[in-house]
Write a protein that holds these residues in place. Structure first.
Motif, PDB file in Angstrom:
ATOM      1  N   LEU A  39       2.266   8.168 -12.563  1.00  0.00           N
ATOM      2  CA  LEU A  39       2.446   7.346 -11.361  1.00  0.00           C
ATOM      3  C   LEU A  39       1.863   7.986 -10.112  1.00  0.00           C
ATOM      4  N   ALA A  40       1.134   9.095 -10.273  1.00  0.00           N
ATOM      5  CA  ALA A  40       0.678   9.873  -9.115  1.00  0.00           C
ATOM      6  C   ALA A  40      -0.145   9.031  -8.134  1.00  0.00           C
ATOM      7  N   VAL A  41      -1.093   8.277  -8.644  1.00  0.00           N
ATOM      8  CA  VAL A  41      -1.946   7.466  -7.772  1.00  0.00           C
ATOM      9  C   VAL A  41      -1.125   6.369  -7.100  1.00  0.00           C
ATOM     10  N   ASP A  42      -0.211   5.743  -7.844  1.00  0.00           N
ATOM     11  CA  ASP A  42       0.626   4.680  -7.279  1.00  0.00           C
ATOM     12  C   ASP A  42       1.546   5.223  -6.190  1.00  0.00           C
ATOM     13  N   ILE A  43       2.078   6.431  -6.385  1.00  0.00           N
ATOM     14  CA  ILE A  43       2.955   7.029  -5.378  1.00  0.00           C
ATOM     15  C   ILE A  43       2.184   7.299  -4.098  1.00  0.00           C
ATOM     16  N   ALA A  44       0.986   7.878  -4.241  1.00  0.00           N
ATOM     17  CA  ALA A  44       0.160   8.143  -3.060  1.00  0.00           C
ATOM     18  C   ALA A  44      -0.197   6.842  -2.345  1.00  0.00           C
ATOM     19  N   GLY A  45      -0.529   5.816  -3.113  1.00  0.00           N
ATOM     20  CA  GLY A  45      -0.867   4.531  -2.515  1.00  0.00           C
ATOM     21  C   GLY A  45       0.304   3.923  -1.766  1.00  0.00           C
ATOM     22  N   ASN A  46       1.503   4.053  -2.309  1.00  0.00           N
ATOM     23  CA  ASN A  46       2.678   3.507  -1.634  1.00  0.00           C
ATOM     24  C   ASN A  46       2.983   4.248  -0.345  1.00  0.00           C
ATOM     25  N   LEU A  47       2.775   5.555  -0.331  1.00  0.00           N
ATOM     26  CA  LEU A  47       3.013   6.329   0.885  1.00  0.00           C
ATOM     27  C   LEU A  47       2.060   5.903   2.002  1.00  0.00           C
ATOM     28  N   VAL A  48       0.832   5.549   1.626  1.00  0.00           N
ATOM     29  CA  VAL A  48      -0.178   5.184   2.627  1.00  0.00           C
ATOM     30  C   VAL A  48      -0.050   3.727   3.062  1.00  0.00           C
TER      31      VAL A  48
ATOM     32  N   ALA B  44       2.852  -0.356  -6.450  1.00  0.00           N
ATOM     33  CA  ALA B  44       2.299  -1.054  -7.601  1.00  0.00           C
ATOM     34  C   ALA B  44       3.445  -1.452  -8.532  1.00  0.00           C
ATOM     35  N   PRO B  45       3.232  -2.426  -9.409  1.00  0.00           N
ATOM     36  CA  PRO B  45       4.313  -2.862 -10.311  1.00  0.00           C
ATOM     37  C   PRO B  45       4.909  -1.734 -11.142  1.00  0.00           C
ATOM     38  N   THR B  46       4.074  -0.796 -11.612  1.00  0.00           N
ATOM     39  CA  THR B  46       4.605   0.308 -12.414  1.00  0.00           C
ATOM     40  C   THR B  46       5.525   1.201 -11.597  1.00  0.00           C
ATOM     41  N   LEU B  47       5.155   1.484 -10.363  1.00  0.00           N
ATOM     42  CA  LEU B  47       6.009   2.288  -9.498  1.00  0.00           C
ATOM     43  C   LEU B  47       7.278   1.525  -9.145  1.00  0.00           C
ATOM     44  N   ARG B  48       7.155   0.238  -8.914  1.00  0.00           N
ATOM     45  CA  ARG B  48       8.323  -0.579  -8.592  1.00  0.00           C
ATOM     46  C   ARG B  48       9.346  -0.517  -9.716  1.00  0.00           C
ATOM     47  N   ARG B  49       8.878  -0.609 -10.966  1.00  0.00           N
ATOM     48  CA  ARG B  49       9.800  -0.551 -12.109  1.00  0.00           C
ATOM     49  C   ARG B  49      10.453   0.822 -12.212  1.00  0.00           C
ATOM     50  N   ALA B  50       9.681   1.872 -11.941  1.00  0.00           N
ATOM     51  CA  ALA B  50      10.245   3.225 -12.002  1.00  0.00           C
ATOM     52  C   ALA B  50      11.325   3.424 -10.955  1.00  0.00           C
TER      53      ALA B  50
ATOM     54  N   GLY C  11      15.368  -3.816  -1.431  1.00  0.00           N
ATOM     55  CA  GLY C  11      15.140  -2.942  -2.560  1.00  0.00           C
ATOM     56  C   GLY C  11      15.261  -1.487  -2.216  1.00  0.00           C
ATOM     57  N   PRO C  12      14.979  -0.619  -3.191  1.00  0.00           N
ATOM     58  CA  PRO C  12      15.283   0.787  -3.073  1.00  0.00           C
ATOM     59  C   PRO C  12      14.170   1.655  -2.518  1.00  0.00           C
ATOM     60  N   VAL C  13      13.073   1.094  -2.082  1.00  0.00           N
ATOM     61  CA  VAL C  13      11.983   1.919  -1.573  1.00  0.00           C
ATOM     62  C   VAL C  13      11.871   1.757  -0.071  1.00  0.00           C
ATOM     63  N   ARG C  14      11.424   2.803   0.608  1.00  0.00           N
ATOM     64  CA  ARG C  14      11.353   2.764   2.058  1.00  0.00           C
ATOM     65  C   ARG C  14      10.488   1.603   2.542  1.00  0.00           C
ATOM     66  N   GLY C  15      10.940   0.918   3.568  1.00  0.00           N
ATOM     67  CA  GLY C  15      10.279  -0.247   4.133  1.00  0.00           C
ATOM     68  C   GLY C  15      11.352  -1.111   4.754  1.00  0.00           C
ATOM     69  N   GLU C  16      11.068  -1.874   5.710  1.00  0.00           N
ATOM     70  CA  GLU C  16      12.091  -2.649   6.415  1.00  0.00           C
ATOM     71  C   GLU C  16      11.879  -4.122   6.151  1.00  0.00           C
ATOM     72  N   CYS C  17      12.847  -4.757   5.455  1.00  0.00           N
ATOM     73  CA  CYS C  17      12.716  -6.181   5.145  1.00  0.00           C
ATOM     74  C   CYS C  17      12.655  -7.017   6.422  1.00  0.00           C
ATOM     75  N   SER C  18      13.411  -6.578   7.442  1.00  0.00           N
ATOM     76  CA  SER C  18      13.429  -7.344   8.674  1.00  0.00           C
ATOM     77  C   SER C  18      12.181  -7.134   9.511  1.00  0.00           C
ATOM     78  N   ARG C  19      11.333  -6.142   9.101  1.00  0.00           N
ATOM     79  CA  ARG C  19      10.106  -5.865   9.832  1.00  0.00           C
ATOM     80  C   ARG C  19       9.019  -6.779   9.299  1.00  0.00           C
ATOM     81  N   ARG C  20       9.009  -8.028   9.698  1.00  0.00           N
ATOM     82  CA  ARG C  20       8.076  -9.000   9.138  1.00  0.00           C
ATOM     83  C   ARG C  20       6.780  -8.990   9.938  1.00  0.00           C
ATOM     84  N   SER C  21       5.938  -8.044   9.635  1.00  0.00           N
ATOM     85  CA  SER C  21       4.683  -7.952  10.367  1.00  0.00           C
ATOM     86  C   SER C  21       3.752  -9.089   9.959  1.00  0.00           C
ATOM     87  N   VAL C  22       2.871  -9.447  10.866  1.00  0.00           N
ATOM     88  CA  VAL C  22       1.899 -10.505  10.581  1.00  0.00           C
ATOM     89  C   VAL C  22       1.043 -10.103   9.392  1.00  0.00           C
TER      90      VAL C  22
END
Length: 236
Positions: free
Chosen positions: A51-60, A65-71, A205-216
């Protein structure tokens, strides 16, 4: 009675990996302890190397990605966690830390966690106490009193006195984890899912990000409205 859901996170980089070997032995020992207590166990292993590439992509980008989401969902919904890392530069690996960085800050609150590590010399065993234990304490997990470290000399023949010591540490730590996971009155973690309205997690969900932060940008990228937020559980 529901089986105990056990998540195992391994951040070994090689194949085969002593980190994965230690993770598997800890999971097997915990499963035996739970079976002795009359509890079934469902084990789900997360191999971070894949999941290394998916983790880096999520941080940026903030979009897993779906695989990281399932993990992440596997770790979040688990009743207990075994987390194993190789020791690099006297601490946990960057891949290991990056995975826990993408979890929501409340994902491990109260969750029983067994921390373990591998390294090139027994002198690195102190990383368990000054790196891993503070990390999980910060995340407010219930860390077992016994953490397990395995050095190269621990992987000897079955009759070696040093390998017997490793087996003893594994057994003790597994017993502590099983006792915490199967404790009467423990409630199951709330299961949360990915929020499609914004393409990130925090409230849904369980990953960092703000649901109420509805950016354009997020809404345009996913082409959905705020009411399309899907969650299995509450929105807190």
């Amino acid at each position: 009675m529901n089986p105990v859901r056990l998540a195992v996170v391994s951040s070994g980089l090689s194949v085969p990996s002593s980190t994965r070997l230690l993770a598997d032995r800890l999971a097997e020992a915990a499963g035996r302890r739970l079976a002795q207590a009359g509890r079934g166990v469902e084990v789900e292993t997360v191999e971070l190397r894949e999941l290394a590439v998916d983790i880096a992509g999520n941080l940026v980008t903030g979009f897993p990605a779906p695989t990281l989401r399932r993990a992440v969902e596997a770790v979040t919904r688990a009743d207990a966690l075994i987390a194993v890392t190789p020791v690099f530069s006297a601490s946990y690996s960057g891949l290991f830390k990056s995975f826990f960085d993408v979890l929501d800050r409340d994902a491990l609150v109260g969750k029983p966690v067994l921390a373990a590590a591998t390294g090139g010399t027994a002198r690195h065993s102190l990383a368990l106490e000054y790196a891993l234990r503070p990390l999980f304490a910060h995340l407010r997990a219930a860390v077992t009193p016994t953490a397990v470290f395995a050095a190269p000399e621990d992987w000897g023949s079955a009759g070696d006195s040093r390998t017997a010591a490793l087996a003893g540490r594994i057994g003790r730590a597994a017993a502590e984890l099983a006792a915490l996971a199967a404790a009467p009155g423990r409630s199951r973690p709330r299961t949360r899912r990915w929020c499609r309205s914004t393409g990130n997690w925090r409230r849904c969900g369980p990953v960092r990000g703000e649901c109420s932060r509805r950016s354009v940008h997020a809404v345009r990228a996913h082409g959905v409205r705020a009411r399309d937020c899907h969650s299995r559980g509450d929105m807190s």
